[in-house]
Scaffold this active site. Structure first.
Site, PDB file in Angstrom:
ATOM      1  N   HIS A 174       0.827  -1.210   0.000  1.00 57.43           N
ATOM      2  CA  HIS A 174       0.000   0.000   0.000  1.00 57.43           C
ATOM      3  C   HIS A 174       0.861   1.261   0.000  1.00 57.43           C
ATOM      4  O   HIS A 174       0.708   2.136  -0.852  1.00 57.43           O
ATOM      5  CB  HIS A 174      -0.909  -0.031   1.230  1.00 57.43           C
ATOM      6  N   GLU A 175       1.775   1.346   0.965  1.00 51.95           N
ATOM      7  CA  GLU A 175       2.582   2.562   1.079  1.00 51.95           C
ATOM      8  C   GLU A 175       3.535   2.728  -0.097  1.00 51.95           C
ATOM      9  O   GLU A 175       3.806   3.845  -0.532  1.00 51.95           O
ATOM     10  CB  GLU A 175       3.342   2.565   2.408  1.00 51.95           C
ATOM     11  N   HIS A 212       1.762   4.465  -2.891  1.00 53.30           N
ATOM     12  CA  HIS A 212       1.861   5.921  -2.754  1.00 53.30           C
ATOM     13  C   HIS A 212       3.213   6.415  -3.287  1.00 53.30           C
ATOM     14  O   HIS A 212       3.287   7.408  -4.016  1.00 53.30           O
ATOM     15  CB  HIS A 212       1.756   6.323  -1.281  1.00 53.30           C
ATOM     16  N   HIS A 252       3.455   6.373  -7.017  1.00 53.24           N
ATOM     17  CA  HIS A 252       2.646   7.466  -7.570  1.00 53.24           C
ATOM     18  C   HIS A 252       3.440   8.770  -7.513  1.00 53.24           C
ATOM     19  O   HIS A 252       3.515   9.519  -8.498  1.00 53.24           O
ATOM     20  CB  HIS A 252       1.350   7.583  -6.762  1.00 53.24           C
TER      21      HIS A 252
END
Length: 596
Positions: free
Chosen positions: A386-387, A390, A393
């Site tokens: 998940h992190e 980020h 992105h």
């Protein structure tokens, strides 16, 4: 489960390296002083912006980019030890300087907005100013909410005051509050913190789960009056800002500048309410499979497949993330391997470290930084994915866009992170297709992603909306009032099957995202978008990955709804949310079959 570590006992390879920003605190002090001097020189444009607006806009963004590492270093320096007096001092200096900088530069936008609209449009259309056209167009959209220069300066001066509720909450919950130990079945005492709570609440032993739940929720209850007053101050700040800038509501003030229709928020709540019967069906299955007479709130997180263990120490967990994200492409994986060994990640829970996890990716000339609190379980393995979503992105946006267009909207901030999780989940389900126990375990986790990221975050979004609406109507946000609101929402979502424990009413007191108002809903919309994106990536392969990279690389060069359309998803409609709920229902049926 390992007990809480001391920071000095954690090997360097598992800690982030802030020397990539500045070699030491002294270098940071010098950089901050230098930026402050440049800002003081920039003030020469006060009252003269219209004389050469192009030059002022360029200089404005150059200063913003120089301020970014100054801010990041002080912020990250404190996150790993909130009790460190040196780190506290650095952040306090930063906040004071940030207010000074905002105050001194507050003249820019009011003076730009005071210019003739046609002149601003001409600047935006100038090919030599193409890096700044999105910024100028955003200013023009907000012209109706612009304040005179003197009022903007006053609001900038109160920046430190506006941030006080969040700071007070952080210091109280990360440093001052202590929780009772959890006594394990073998009689040993384990330290309960926000960082270790996730392990206790997932433990197979029900007494351990209940101790963790009671310890966390009960302790927050003891501080309820203080935290309620702190949160009420944060909401009142939002009301003040919405009124000052002439928005119809606090929610409008947060969503309109991002070009997100408020219907997106309402669609989410409406569709998730429609899906509560499916959630109840899942909860009933949990109750039966765990052979419980009563399903309590502390029973919701432990894996339902009790005879399957997936112990995932960090290095093994990272290997699984790399394997699970294979469909994203080799260049994507290479950057993740760089993150693993390159000082990007702070891995383990330690004393006074901030709870939860995040990725800080606003450094254009330095890699993103990731904070984890890794416990050796599947859930925290997905947190790594998940992190890093980020982080990727941020990496693609910073690499492909000029500075004024590199910061992507909050609305799409959770798409890349949850897309990583969804791709990894689908990939692992395929890899373990011949192992019934592993299939059931993974399907259970996928269902939990829906429950915690879509249903729970939508419930949080409802709570925020109710709280702000109450404040806008002049109703007091007392401890009792807000605890009742939160408890009643839990009854709505979980009461069809669960015995909704009274202590769950205290949970709102511990949610740090409530101090970043009207943000949590994007976790839910993000996962709904990510489910559709992951299906495209896995079904269509390279062409879908190529479209997805366009989205990752868009930054704020286009509105967030349009950025998602680059990857083939239209979140302005309710259909992607309903499609995600269809996947939730289908996954539940697969899970039933796997259990059978």
């Amino acid at each position: 489960m390992a007990d809480i570590r001391r920071r000095e006992d954690v090997a360097a390879q598992y800690k982030w390296d802030l020397t990539h920003i500045y070699p030491n605190d002294e270098a940071w002090e010098a950089a901050m002083a230098s930026v402050l001097e440049e800002v003081k020189a920039f003030v020469q444009y006060d009252g003269k912006v219209a004389e050469d607006p192009r030059k002022v806009i360029r200089a404005y963004f150059e200063l913003d980019e120089k301020m970014s590492p100054v801010f990041s270093y002080a912020f990250l320096r404190k996150e790993t030890d909130n009790a460190d007096p040196v780190a506290q001092s650095l952040k306090a200096k930063l906040m004071q300087t940030a207010v000074q900088v905002q105050t001194m530069m507050s003249f820019v936008e009011p003076e730009l907005l005071a210019m003739d609209e046609a002149a601003l449009k001409e600047i935006a259309a100038d090919p030599e100013m193409k890096d700044y056209d999105t910024y100028i167009e955003g200013l023009l959209r907000q012209k109706a909410h612009a304040l005179p220069k003197e009022q903007e300066k006053l609001i900038a001066m109160m920046g430190q005051v506006a941030g006080a509720p969040n700071n007070i909450f952080s210091m109280l919950t990360d440093v001052d509050m202590k929780f009772p130990d959890v006594v394990m079945p073998d009689g040993t005492a384990r330290t309960l913190t926000e960082g270790t709570y996730s392990s206790f609440i997932r433990d197979a032993n029900r007494d351990v789960r209940k101790q963790g739940f009671d310890g966390i929720m009960g302790t927050y209850g003891k501080y309820a009056n203080t935290i309620a007053a702190t949160y009420a101050a944060n909401v009142q700040k939002d009301v003040f800002m919405a009124n000052a800038y002439k928005y119809a509501s606090c929610r409008a003030a947060k969503m309109e500048p991002l070009q997100i229709p408020e219907e997106v928020y309402d669609n989410l709540i409406s569709v998730i309410h429609e899906a509560i019967p499916t959630l109840n069906e899942y909860l009933q299955l949990r109750k039966e499979s765990m052979k419980l007479d009563e399903l309590h709130m502390y029973d919701l997180y432990t894996p339902m497949v009790s005879d399957f263990k997936m112990e995932l120490p960090y290095d093994k967990a990272f290997d699984m993330v790399l394997e699970g994200l294979t469909p994203m492409g080799e260049d994507y994986l290479a950057k993740l391997r760089e993150a693993r060994v390159g000082g990007w990640i702070d891995v383990y829970p330690t004393e006074n470290k901030s709870s939860g996890a995040f990725s800080s990716g606003n450094l254009r000339n330095v890699h993103p930084y990731v904070l984890l609190n890794h416990n050796d379980n599947l859930s925290d393995t997905f947190t790594i994915a998940h992190e890093l979503g980020h982080s990727m992105h941020s990496f693609y946006s910073n690499t492909n866009q000029p500075a004024p267009k590199s910061s992507y909207s909050l609305f799409v901030a959770e798409v890349a992170s949850t897309c990583n999780e969804a791709v990894m989940m689908r990939y692992l389900l395929e890899q373990f297709k011949d192992d019934k126990k592993a299939q059931a375990y993974l399907l259970n986790h996928f269902l939990e992603q829906f429950r915690t990221t879509v249903f729970r975050q939508t419930m949080f979004a409802e709570f925020e909306y109710i709280a702000h609406t109450m404040a806008e109507k002049g109703q007091p946000l007392t401890k009792d009032a807000m605890t009742k609101v939160y408890y009643d929402l839990n009854k709505l979502y979980y009461g069809g099957v669960c015995d909704v424990d009274e202590l769950i009413g205290n949970e709102w007191l511990r949610i740090p995202h409530f101090y970043r108002s009207f943000y949590v809903y994007v976790y839910a919309t993000g996962l709904c978008a990510a489910v559709s994106l992951s299906e495209r990536i896995l079904n269509e392969g390279e062409s879908a990955v190529k479209d997805y990279r366009k989205f990752l690389s868009a930054g704020c060069s286009v509105p967030p709804i349009e950025a998602l359309k680059l990857a083939g998803i239209d979140m302005s409609k309710a259909e992607p949310i309903r499609a995600a709920m269809k996947v939730f229902k289908e996954t539940l049926e697969k899970f039933k079959a796997a259990l059978a």
